[in-house]
Enzyme design. Structure first.
Site, mmCIF file in Angstrom:
data_model
loop_
_atom_site.group_PDB
_atom_site.id
_atom_site.type_symbol
_atom_site.label_atom_id
_atom_site.label_comp_id
_atom_site.label_asym_id
_atom_site.label_seq_id
_atom_site.Cartn_x
_atom_site.Cartn_y
_atom_site.Cartn_z
ATOM 1 N N TRP A 155 41.449 4.772 21.647
ATOM 2 C CA TRP A 155 40.404 3.879 21.163
ATOM 3 C C TRP A 155 39.049 4.422 21.613
ATOM 4 O O TRP A 155 38.871 4.755 22.785
ATOM 5 C CB TRP A 155 40.672 2.486 21.731
ATOM 6 C CG TRP A 155 39.709 1.419 21.340
ATOM 7 C CD1 TRP A 155 39.247 1.142 20.089
ATOM 8 C CD2 TRP A 155 39.121 0.445 22.213
ATOM 9 N NE1 TRP A 155 38.390 0.069 20.124
ATOM 10 C CE2 TRP A 155 38.293 -0.375 21.420
ATOM 11 C CE3 TRP A 155 39.212 0.202 23.580
ATOM 12 C CZ2 TRP A 155 37.563 -1.441 21.952
ATOM 13 C CZ3 TRP A 155 38.497 -0.852 24.121
ATOM 14 C CH2 TRP A 155 37.686 -1.658 23.308
ATOM 15 N N ASP A 201 45.926 -0.497 29.643
ATOM 16 C CA ASP A 201 45.245 -1.389 28.700
ATOM 17 C C ASP A 201 46.320 -2.093 27.880
ATOM 18 O O ASP A 201 47.064 -1.447 27.143
ATOM 19 C CB ASP A 201 44.324 -0.563 27.802
ATOM 20 C CG ASP A 201 43.400 -1.434 26.955
ATOM 21 O OD1 ASP A 201 43.585 -2.663 26.924
ATOM 22 O OD2 ASP A 201 42.485 -0.868 26.318
ATOM 23 N N LYS A 204 43.546 -10.882 20.323
ATOM 24 C CA LYS A 204 44.489 -10.773 19.212
ATOM 25 C C LYS A 204 45.591 -11.820 19.295
ATOM 26 O O LYS A 204 45.854 -12.539 18.341
ATOM 27 C CB LYS A 204 45.114 -9.379 19.181
ATOM 28 C CG LYS A 204 44.272 -8.318 18.492
ATOM 29 C CD LYS A 204 43.117 -7.859 19.332
ATOM 30 C CE LYS A 204 42.339 -6.739 18.655
ATOM 31 N NZ LYS A 204 41.175 -6.315 19.469
#
Length: 397
Positions: free
Chosen positions: A130, A211, A246
């Site tokens: 990312w 993460d 999310k």
């Protein structure tokens, strides 16, 4: 005074999303930004979240500052969800956790903390990762390197090369890892591969920074946390950044957490103090509302079960969309180019399209994905999956 300030080129994902909003075509399809949309193409409000928030509105009161470390009950549910209810380290108070501004805030606070106490260390991220991983650690003052990860030829994992590269790192190097649903590739390690990697991390005295932004979107809440829990079981010191954007569909509330696994309760107490110092110098203290929603849901048995059921349904819908686009592309693709759509997991898939093909997809067919070829599978639905597959087939022809 500011003549020397250069123009910001923009975040590639957010800029592409802004361009999508400006596109006048009615049949445009946005598969660029990492947001879960339901089958009607809408950002869902989860029932458990709606009920929790409604009950909170009946008990309005003063809104004081939270402590720098955040809302204490929220910090507790973060630990329970990420590390497990029965986690021994949690019972022994060896985990230091602060509430953060989403997963990005957790990474930023963690990066600042690490730069202060591991100033000579370098950071290693997967190739690719990312984009914000690199930006956050570089802005904190670290040199950021990459280790092998994605195999362009197979759409899979370069595990042997990854393991060899990490096995060659200097002690106390910081290794950023995706717990599940790797962003941007959708390629994850198996549990057996995680165990081999943890052997190397432990042997080389490396510092993992895990993460976990998509817990519940890979297999389920527990399986997706395997890496974190196995590292904890083995007593490997680490940092963990988690996010509820999310899996609670609470993007704008910025609900996240940063946790550090320590060797003792006394060590965890000192680490917690220094993490709150990093929070103080960044944004002083976190917001209240979203943290209280998450806490209400996770501490109310009926709402907790409702949320878990809804999240499982979201996970199944993503899997169904993977099968749907796989089947519609089966007449145009074969082998690894096709199987990646169902082998990869989570919200994202690396399609294998090059930048020129991605541009044609956008300009000619109004289908927006990242120029890296990353597609957000969670943006597919029963109405748009066929035109997306047809557009991909055309640009491949």
């Amino acid at each position: 005074m500011f003549e020397h300030v250069d123009a910001y080129p923009g975040d590639p994902i957010l800029t592409l999303n802004e361009n999508f909003q400006k596109d006048p075509r009615q049949d445009k399809i946005n598969l660029s930004i990492g947001i879960y949309f339901d089958d009607d193409g809408r950002l869902p409000v989860m029932k458990a979240v709606r009920e929790a928030e409604a009950s909170m509105l009946n008990d309005l009161g003063p809104k004081p500052y939270l402590p720098m470390s955040g809302f204490a009950p929220y910090r507790d549910v973060v630990q329970a969800l990420v590390f497990g209810e029965q986690c021994a380290a949690r019972a022994e108070k060896r985990i230091a956790t602060v509430q953060t501004l989403g997963g990005s805030g957790a990474l930023k606070v963690g990066a600042d903390f690490l730069k202060r106490y591991f100033p000579q260390a370098q950071v290693w991220v997967s190739d690719p990762t990312w984009e914000n991983h690199r930006f956050i650690f570089e802005r904190a003052g670290f040199t950021v390197n990459t280790y092998p990860y994605y195999d362009d030829a197979t759409g899979g994992l370069r595990f042997d090369a990854m393991l060899a590269a990490i096995d060659a790192l200097a002690p106390r190097s910081i290794v950023v890892l995706h717990a599940c649903c790797h962003n941007p590739t959708g390629v994850d390690l198996s549990n057996a591969q995680w165990e081999q990697l943890i052997d190397v991390l432990q042997k080389r005295e490396l510092l993992p920074f895990v993460d976990i932004a998509y817990q519940g979107f890979g297999s389920n809440l527990d399986d997706d946390a395997f890496a974190v829990r196995e590292l904890t079981r083995r007593g490997v010191p680490m940092l963990v950044a988690n996010s509820f954007s999310k899996n609670f569909s609470l993007y704008g509330e910025r609900c996240g957490g940063l946790s550090v696994l320590c060797q003792s309760a006394e060590e965890a107490d000192r680490v917690l103090g220094q993490m709150t110092s990093a929070v103080r110098s960044n944004y002083s203290n976190p917001p209240t509302h979203g943290a209280k929603i998450v806490t209400k849901v996770l501490t109310t048995p009926a709402l907790n079960q409702m949320w878990r059921d809804e999240l499982a349904a979201m996970c199944r819908r993503i899997a169904d969309m993977r099968v749907a686009i796989h089947d519609r592309l089966s007449a145009h693709l074969s082998g690894e180019a096709l199987s990646r759509y169902i082998k990869q997991r989570g919200m994202f898939t690396y399609t294998g399209l090059d930048a020129e093909q991605v541009d044609r997809l956008r300009e000619q067919y109004g289908v927006y994905i990242l120029r890296s070829g990353r597609m957000c599978v969670a943006g597919l639905n029963e109405r748009n999956v066929a035109p997306v597959a047809e557009a991909i087939a055309h640009v491949l022809a």
